[in-house]
Scaffold this motif. Structure first.
Motif, PDB file in Angstrom:
ATOM      1  N   LEU A   1      67.620  -6.231  -9.247  1.00  0.00           N
ATOM      2  CA  LEU A   1      67.404  -6.381  -7.804  1.00  0.00           C
ATOM      3  C   LEU A   1      67.328  -8.212  -7.728  1.00  0.00           C
ATOM      4  N   THR A   2      66.713  -8.673  -8.731  1.00  0.00           N
ATOM      5  CA  THR A   2      66.438 -10.220  -8.938  1.00  0.00           C
ATOM      6  C   THR A   2      68.044 -10.668  -8.900  1.00  0.00           C
ATOM      7  N   ALA A   3      68.842 -10.136  -9.459  1.00  0.00           N
ATOM      8  CA  ALA A   3      70.320 -10.834  -9.708  1.00  0.00           C
ATOM      9  C   ALA A   3      70.942 -10.362  -8.418  1.00  0.00           C
ATOM     10  N   TYR A   4      70.433  -9.656  -7.552  1.00  0.00           N
ATOM     11  CA  TYR A   4      70.961  -9.567  -6.254  1.00  0.00           C
ATOM     12  C   TYR A   4      70.433 -10.523  -5.114  1.00  0.00           C
ATOM     13  N   GLY A   5      69.478 -11.175  -5.650  1.00  0.00           N
ATOM     14  CA  GLY A   5      68.721 -12.186  -4.831  1.00  0.00           C
ATOM     15  C   GLY A   5      67.601 -11.891  -4.014  1.00  0.00           C
ATOM     16  N   TYR A   6      66.738 -10.719  -4.668  1.00  0.00           N
ATOM     17  CA  TYR A   6      65.542 -10.399  -4.276  1.00  0.00           C
ATOM     18  C   TYR A   6      64.369 -10.945  -5.000  1.00  0.00           C
ATOM     19  N   ASP A   7      63.331 -11.410  -4.294  1.00  0.00           N
ATOM     20  CA  ASP A   7      62.130 -11.874  -5.153  1.00  0.00           C
ATOM     21  C   ASP A   7      61.327 -10.775  -5.484  1.00  0.00           C
ATOM     22  N   VAL A   8      61.200 -10.381  -6.884  1.00  0.00           N
ATOM     23  CA  VAL A   8      60.550  -8.988  -7.175  1.00  0.00           C
ATOM     24  C   VAL A   8      59.261  -9.281  -7.969  1.00  0.00           C
ATOM     25  N   VAL A   9      58.175  -8.471  -7.501  1.00  0.00           N
ATOM     26  CA  VAL A   9      56.678  -8.420  -8.455  1.00  0.00           C
ATOM     27  C   VAL A   9      56.796  -7.105  -8.919  1.00  0.00           C
ATOM     28  N   THR A  10      56.225  -6.841 -10.096  1.00  0.00           N
ATOM     29  CA  THR A  10      56.048  -5.693 -10.540  1.00  0.00           C
ATOM     30  C   THR A  10      54.733  -5.432 -10.812  1.00  0.00           C
ATOM     31  N   ASN A  11      54.199  -3.968 -10.828  1.00  0.00           N
ATOM     32  CA  ASN A  11      52.724  -3.566 -10.997  1.00  0.00           C
ATOM     33  C   ASN A  11      51.954  -4.467  -9.886  1.00  0.00           C
ATOM     34  N   VAL A  12      52.177  -4.078  -8.621  1.00  0.00           N
ATOM     35  CA  VAL A  12      51.589  -4.579  -7.424  1.00  0.00           C
ATOM     36  C   VAL A  12      50.234  -3.826  -7.116  1.00  0.00           C
ATOM     37  N   GLN A  13      49.315  -4.373  -6.994  1.00  0.00           N
ATOM     38  CA  GLN A  13      48.143  -3.887  -6.418  1.00  0.00           C
ATOM     39  C   GLN A  13      47.961  -3.965  -4.901  1.00  0.00           C
ATOM     40  N   ALA A  14      47.979  -2.802  -4.088  1.00  0.00           N
ATOM     41  CA  ALA A  14      48.088  -2.874  -2.696  1.00  0.00           C
ATOM     42  C   ALA A  14      47.047  -2.092  -2.016  1.00  0.00           C
TER      43      ALA A  14
END
Length: 282
Positions: free
Chosen positions: A95-108
């Protein structure tokens, strides 16, 4: 001739089915016929579907490295396991390669309960919750229960997000990303509620394998000279994509992995050959 599938069921060997797969990976008609004939002639008396794949892959590896990678892609993604964490890392890179800012393992915090999210992505004002469903066995599909679960979590988190300043005007989405196919019920439910599914062969124009191939973002597990132990060490050292492996020199690779010898040299050479063979200029 019958072929024994992974489930234990038998089906007639179908050259047209193998030909259709080879066509999807970009082989020319003459090469398709050649590979189908060679595979059929080389099979044992009671072949398995795994044997068919191995024989076809063996011929492709000798003649077309890029086609071999595409042919091996589905199985290669399954080899990212046994846990789902490397798959989540891989999807984040995709997804990063397609222009998304991505964060893994997010607590919400949801409106009702707390959640641990596989990925959160942002692009063009869209705030996306992503559930990654990894399968490491052929034949398994993500069913409607997975879609229901993903959507329920999203609704709880979306309600909490909408209470925060600055989120009210953003368009929020939920995605279910899986490395195999989804059932018809899961797809129907997703379409009904607005859940985006990214899976094998779905959506037709921008399915998982097509997004991977468009930017040549092959996982290191497509490389035939590696094994599970080597792949695990490479992933822990930060090498998720074939491109990651190809762009560093052998000394740097050895330093970061603590490995050496012919096997490391072999997989490094294969990675460089695949990237070169997959480049637009070839």
């Amino acid at each position: 001739m019958y072929v024994i599938k992974a489930s234990g069921a038998k089906e007639l060997f179908r050259g047209d089915k193998l030909a259709a797969t080879l066509k999807r990976v970009g082989l020319a008609k003459a090469k398709i016929e050649e590979v189908v004939n060679k595979v059929k002639l080389s099979l044992s008396r009671k072949p398995t579907s795994h044997e068919v794949i191995e024989r076809a892959l063996n011929y492709l590896q000798k003649t077309d490295v890029a086609a071999a990678a595409r042919y091996n892609l589905k199985r290669a993604i399954m080899q990212l396991g046994p846990t789902g964490f490397p798959f989540e890392q891989y999807i984040a890179r995709l997804l990063t390669a397609y222009g998304y800012d991505v964060v893994t393992n997010v607590q919400a915090n949801g409106f009702c309960v707390h959640h641990e999210l596989d990925l959160v992505a942002k692009k063009d004002g869209r705030h996306i919750m992503i559930e990654c469903k990894f399968h490491n066995s052929p034949g398994l599909r993500s069913d409607v229960k997975t879609a229901l679960y993903t959507w329920a979590r999203f609704l709880d988190i979306k309600k909490a997000w909408e209470q925060e300043h600055g989120h009210t005007k953003e368009f929020h989405e939920a995605w279910l990303v899986t490395n195999t196919k989804c059932t018809a019920d899961a797809i129907q439910y997703a379409r009904c509620v607005g859940l985006h599914i990214l899976s094998w062969r779905h959506p037709e124009e921008n399915s998982l394998e097509k997004l991977i191939d468009q930017k040549k973002l092959y996982p290191i597990t497509v490389l035939l000279s590696g094994n599970q132990m080597l792949f695990s060490k490479l992933i822990r050292a930060g090498f998720v994509l074939v491109a990651d492996l190809a762009k560093v020199n052998l000394n740097e690779l050895s330093r970061r992995t603590g490995l050496g010898g012919k096997r490391l040299y072999g997989i490094h050479q294969e990675a460089q050959a695949l990237i070169k063979d997959s480049s637009p200029s070839t």
